[in-house]
Design a protein around this motif. Structure first.
Motif, PDB file in Angstrom:
ATOM      1  N   THR A 201       0.808  -1.229   0.000  1.00 44.99           N
ATOM      2  CA  THR A 201       0.000   0.000   0.000  1.00 44.99           C
ATOM      3  C   THR A 201       0.837   1.273   0.000  1.00 44.99           C
ATOM      4  O   THR A 201       0.310   2.344   0.258  1.00 44.99           O
ATOM      5  CB  THR A 201      -0.934   0.020   1.223  1.00 44.99           C
ATOM      6  N   TYR A 202       2.137   1.184  -0.241  1.00 39.42           N
ATOM      7  CA  TYR A 202       3.046   2.319  -0.296  1.00 39.42           C
ATOM      8  C   TYR A 202       3.328   2.911   1.089  1.00 39.42           C
ATOM      9  O   TYR A 202       4.465   3.139   1.452  1.00 39.42           O
ATOM     10  CB  TYR A 202       2.507   3.389  -1.245  1.00 39.42           C
ATOM     11  N   LEU A 203       2.272   3.162   1.877  1.00 35.96           N
ATOM     12  CA  LEU A 203       2.439   3.748   3.202  1.00 35.96           C
ATOM     13  C   LEU A 203       2.490   2.708   4.311  1.00 35.96           C
ATOM     14  O   LEU A 203       2.999   2.980   5.389  1.00 35.96           O
ATOM     15  CB  LEU A 203       1.287   4.718   3.504  1.00 35.96           C
ATOM     16  N   GLY A 204       1.947   1.543   4.075  1.00 30.88           N
ATOM     17  CA  GLY A 204       1.763   0.562   5.132  1.00 30.88           C
ATOM     18  C   GLY A 204       0.309   0.512   5.556  1.00 30.88           C
ATOM     19  O   GLY A 204      -0.441   1.487   5.389  1.00 30.88           O
ATOM     20  N   LYS A 205      -0.113  -0.611   6.109  1.00 24.63           N
ATOM     21  CA  LYS A 205      -1.528  -0.821   6.419  1.00 24.63           C
ATOM     22  C   LYS A 205      -2.077   0.220   7.386  1.00 24.63           C
ATOM     23  O   LYS A 205      -3.147   0.805   7.176  1.00 24.63           O
ATOM     24  CB  LYS A 205      -1.714  -2.223   6.990  1.00 24.63           C
ATOM     25  N   GLY A 206      -1.348   0.474   8.504  1.00 31.18           N
ATOM     26  CA  GLY A 206      -1.843   1.416   9.506  1.00 31.18           C
ATOM     27  C   GLY A 206      -1.918   2.840   8.985  1.00 31.18           C
ATOM     28  O   GLY A 206      -2.916   3.539   9.183  1.00 31.18           O
ATOM     29  N   LYS A 207      -0.854   3.289   8.313  1.00 30.76           N
ATOM     30  CA  LYS A 207      -0.843   4.660   7.798  1.00 30.76           C
ATOM     31  C   LYS A 207      -1.852   4.834   6.663  1.00 30.76           C
ATOM     32  O   LYS A 207      -2.407   5.918   6.479  1.00 30.76           O
ATOM     33  CB  LYS A 207       0.562   5.027   7.316  1.00 30.76           C
ATOM     34  N   ALA A 208      -2.089   3.775   5.885  1.00 22.50           N
ATOM     35  CA  ALA A 208      -3.105   3.871   4.834  1.00 22.50           C
ATOM     36  C   ALA A 208      -4.490   4.060   5.457  1.00 22.50           C
ATOM     37  O   ALA A 208      -5.307   4.838   4.946  1.00 22.50           O
ATOM     38  CB  ALA A 208      -3.081   2.615   3.963  1.00 22.50           C
ATOM     39  N   ALA A 209      -4.765   3.366   6.584  1.00 21.18           N
ATOM     40  CA  ALA A 209      -6.046   3.553   7.265  1.00 21.18           C
ATOM     41  C   ALA A 209      -6.170   4.967   7.823  1.00 21.18           C
ATOM     42  O   ALA A 209      -7.242   5.590   7.768  1.00 21.18           O
ATOM     43  CB  ALA A 209      -6.180   2.523   8.391  1.00 21.18           C
ATOM     44  N   GLU A 210      -5.054   5.498   8.342  1.00 25.20           N
ATOM     45  CA  GLU A 210      -5.077   6.874   8.847  1.00 25.20           C
ATOM     46  C   GLU A 210      -5.304   7.866   7.705  1.00 25.20           C
ATOM     47  O   GLU A 210      -6.049   8.847   7.843  1.00 25.20           O
ATOM     48  CB  GLU A 210      -3.752   7.173   9.541  1.00 25.20           C
ATOM     49  N   LEU A 211      -4.675   7.616   6.565  1.00 20.98           N
ATOM     50  CA  LEU A 211      -4.877   8.468   5.390  1.00 20.98           C
ATOM     51  C   LEU A 211      -6.333   8.458   4.956  1.00 20.98           C
ATOM     52  O   LEU A 211      -6.882   9.489   4.566  1.00 20.98           O
ATOM     53  CB  LEU A 211      -3.973   7.998   4.245  1.00 20.98           C
TER      54      LEU A 211
ATOM     55  N   VAL B 171      -8.481   3.819   0.771  1.00 23.12           N
ATOM     56  CA  VAL B 171      -8.901   5.212   0.941  1.00 23.12           C
ATOM     57  C   VAL B 171     -10.221   5.519   0.235  1.00 23.12           C
ATOM     58  O   VAL B 171     -10.820   6.569   0.477  1.00 23.12           O
ATOM     59  CB  VAL B 171      -7.813   6.186   0.447  1.00 23.12           C
ATOM     60  N   LYS B 172     -10.693   4.624  -0.660  1.00 20.60           N
ATOM     61  CA  LYS B 172     -12.012   4.742  -1.314  1.00 20.60           C
ATOM     62  C   LYS B 172     -12.129   5.932  -2.256  1.00 20.60           C
ATOM     63  O   LYS B 172     -13.234   6.357  -2.596  1.00 20.60           O
ATOM     64  CB  LYS B 172     -13.142   4.811  -0.265  1.00 20.60           C
ATOM     65  N   VAL B 173     -11.017   6.534  -2.639  1.00 18.53           N
ATOM     66  CA  VAL B 173     -11.022   7.554  -3.689  1.00 18.53           C
ATOM     67  C   VAL B 173      -9.917   7.205  -4.673  1.00 18.53           C
ATOM     68  O   VAL B 173      -9.115   6.301  -4.437  1.00 18.53           O
ATOM     69  CB  VAL B 173     -10.800   8.982  -3.129  1.00 18.53           C
ATOM     70  N   LYS B 174      -9.881   7.929  -5.760  1.00 23.17           N
ATOM     71  CA  LYS B 174      -8.888   7.643  -6.779  1.00 23.17           C
ATOM     72  C   LYS B 174      -7.491   7.957  -6.280  1.00 23.17           C
ATOM     73  O   LYS B 174      -7.247   8.966  -5.613  1.00 23.17           O
ATOM     74  CB  LYS B 174      -9.179   8.455  -8.043  1.00 23.17           C
ATOM     75  N   VAL B 175      -6.529   7.090  -6.580  1.00 24.19           N
ATOM     76  CA  VAL B 175      -5.127   7.274  -6.242  1.00 24.19           C
ATOM     77  C   VAL B 175      -4.333   7.325  -7.537  1.00 24.19           C
ATOM     78  O   VAL B 175      -4.459   6.443  -8.389  1.00 24.19           O
ATOM     79  CB  VAL B 175      -4.616   6.127  -5.348  1.00 24.19           C
ATOM     80  N   ILE B 176      -3.533   8.357  -7.697  1.00 19.56           N
ATOM     81  CA  ILE B 176      -2.664   8.476  -8.861  1.00 19.56           C
ATOM     82  C   ILE B 176      -1.257   8.805  -8.374  1.00 19.56           C
ATOM     83  O   ILE B 176      -1.038   9.013  -7.175  1.00 19.56           O
ATOM     84  CB  ILE B 176      -3.157   9.549  -9.850  1.00 19.56           C
ATOM     85  N   ASP B 177      -0.322   8.858  -9.292  1.00 18.84           N
ATOM     86  CA  ASP B 177       1.061   9.141  -8.902  1.00 18.84           C
ATOM     87  C   ASP B 177       1.592  10.355  -9.652  1.00 18.84           C
ATOM     88  O   ASP B 177       0.905  10.957 -10.477  1.00 18.84           O
ATOM     89  CB  ASP B 177       1.956   7.920  -9.101  1.00 18.84           C
TER      90      ASP B 177
END
Length: 518
Positions: free
Chosen positions: A147-157, A187-193
């Motif tokens: 998830t790039y950030l990690g499971k916990g930080k992705a949930a916080e994001l 995060v339930k929204v679009k993710v781009i880079d």
């Protein structure tokens, strides 16, 4: 919890917290900043640092700016939904960026470098038509492969995105397809880079047929490994009754799936675009050959995006090239004629700007345009003197110049926007590049010094001649001024006595008038 913001809607990039109570603290922090929804919060004093606050670009020095109205008409319509939807066709979805949250991961570098990179990403997002709500950084040895950030930080994001009402998350790197999908699911929204944002800006700003073809090729190369199926709509099988075609029994295969069909179509389109881009080369080569035939030296303006390359070209030649306070405003090479202080003509070419982590697809797609740099006699390397990290800009541009095999050419470092620099800043920059020229395309400071430096580095004619040209052959004097370098001119009753330098290939018409023993 380490919260680096200093006020609600902070202008500083915030670092993701650590600890067991991180998620609870994040919710409290986000609720405290809820009033930032109604505001456009960027990462540095209301505007990203890659964009200047002063937007007074239209003036007499820039010539006619006919393209500005058309460029403004291409701005994005805000308020469009960017929710993920179940679609049945695989196609490149153009970015409709609205409210975005930026994320980044850094390990070996300093926090300052990571913040500068994220501020540059904010400028890219603003140029693409987004409103930046927040920027988040995380220090970790390596990005999480899932998830790039990690499971916990992705949930916080996900909590931060929900509270800020963001539509899109932009990562300050090039995400693997699996990372993007996994982060979207959280995060339930679009993710781009970062690459997708740069490609979107290029697609907005491409104007010429060649520029559009180059951008489309880069987009398809980026899209190809990121094709994603949506349910059973991707499982269309093309087999069935084949007897009528003469294949007979045992020939009924599954056929192509929808994804395979799209891959094949993309490969076919990419081959067509490469052929089309290759077809533009003869026209460019003919123009260069025409300049070479008249031995007109060429100077290429290269540099970081938004460093002021087009403004500098306009200041020197009044070319009327589009100037805008935006990243990658120039994609198509523009060539204009100028002359040195001693009257020698040369061409000045404005080229596409560079940026850190420039997508490899774009370097390859725009290689034909970058030939203007490789084929030049001198490179004018423009650097934004007011940027917080000019050394990184110089290194990035030199890397790309190396990729097009032009590092051997003479280079003039030009620190632009000198009107924004105080004495201490100039001293620091002088230590970075002792031979650099300080100029201001806005005020005209340093332009004469730059022209003199260009004159020193341009190739000089090799043959020295003293000629006595009759008055009735005045066209030869004009030709000498055009194709050579006139050192002195005198007049007597027999004609015009000229002392000049000229290339050997052009001496033919002047041989009958050479003064022997001069």
């Amino acid at each position: 919890m380490t919260d680096q913001s200093t006020a609600p809607g902070a202008d500083e990039v915030r670092e993701l917290p650590t600890g067991d109570d991180a998620v609870g603290d994040a919710v409290a922090r986000v609720l405290a900043h809820a009033d930032s929804r109604a505001r456009s919060v960027s990462l540095h004093g209301g505007r990203a640092t890659a964009l200047q606050d002063d937007d007074s670009y239209v003036s007499d020095r820039d010539g006619d700016q006919f393209d500005r109205e058309d460029r403004a008409a291409l701005r994005r319509v805000r308020g469009l939904s960017t929710e993920l939807e179940d679609v049945t066709e695989v196609e490149y979805r153009q970015l409709r960026l609205e409210n975005v949250v930026l994320i980044g991961v850094y390990s070996g570098g300093s926090l300052t470098d990571a913040e500068n990179s994220l501020r540059e990403l904010a400028a890219l997002a603003e140029t693409a038509g987004a409103v930046v709500l927040d920027g988040l950084l995380q220090r970790r040895p390596h990005p999480d492969p899932s998830t790039y950030l990690g499971k916990g930080k992705a949930a916080e994001l996900a909590l931060i995105v929900a509270e800020l009402g963001a539509d899109t998350v932009i990562a300050d790197t090039e995400l693997a397809p699996s990372q993007r999908r996994a982060l979207e699911d959280v995060v339930k929204v679009k993710v781009i880079d970062r690459t997708a944002v740069i490609l979107d800006i290029f697609s907005q700003h491409a104007k010429s047929r060649e520029g559009k073809a180059q951008v489309e090729l880069a987009q398809l190369e980026y899209l190809l490994p990121r094709l994603r199926g949506w349910g059973e709509s991707m499982s269309r099988q093309a087999g069935g009754q084949v007897g009528s075609a003469g294949a007979g029994m045992g020939s009924r295969g599954p056929g192509e799936t929808k994804m395979e069909l799209d891959r094949r179509r993309i490969h076919t389109r990419m081959a067509k675009l490469r052929k089309q881009i290759k077809g533009f080369a003869p026209a460019r080569a003919a123009k260069r050959a025409n300049r070479d035939r008249y031995t007109v030296p060429s100077v290429a303006i290269a540099g970081y995006t938004n460093a002021g390359k087009s403004s500098l070209l306009n200041r020197i030649t009044r070319a009327g090239v589009l100037v805008e306070n935006a990243l990658f405003a120039t994609l198509d090479a523009t060539v204009r004629k100028s002359s040195t202080p001693d009257g020698r003509p040369f061409t000045l070419a404005d080229t596409v700007g560079f940026v850190r982590n420039l997508p490899h697809q774009l370097v390859e797609a725009f290689r034909s345009t970058l030939e203007e740099i490789a084929e030049s006699d001198v490179i004018v390397h423009v650097v934004d003197g007011a940027h917080p990290d000019p050394a990184a800009q110089i290194a990035t541009v030199r890397n790309v110049i190396g990729e097009v095999e032009a590092r051997h050419l003479p280079e003039i470092i030009v620190f632009n926007k000198a009107d924004l620099l105080d004495d201490d800043a100039r001293l620091v920059l002088r230590g970075l590049e002792p031979t650099a020229v300080f100029v201001s395309a806005k005020t005209g400071e340093g332009i004469d010094e730059l022209r003199a430096r260009i004159s020193e580095l341009l190739p000089n004619p090799e043959v020295e001649l003293t000629l006595l040209i009759p008055f009735e052959r005045g066209e030869l004097v004009a030709l000498l001024h055009e194709r050579g370098r006139v050192i002195s001119t005198e007049y007597d009753e027999r004609g015009t006595r000229v002392h000049a330098l000229i290339d050997p290939q052009f001496t033919g018409p002047f041989e009958p008038y050479i003064v022997v023993g001069a």
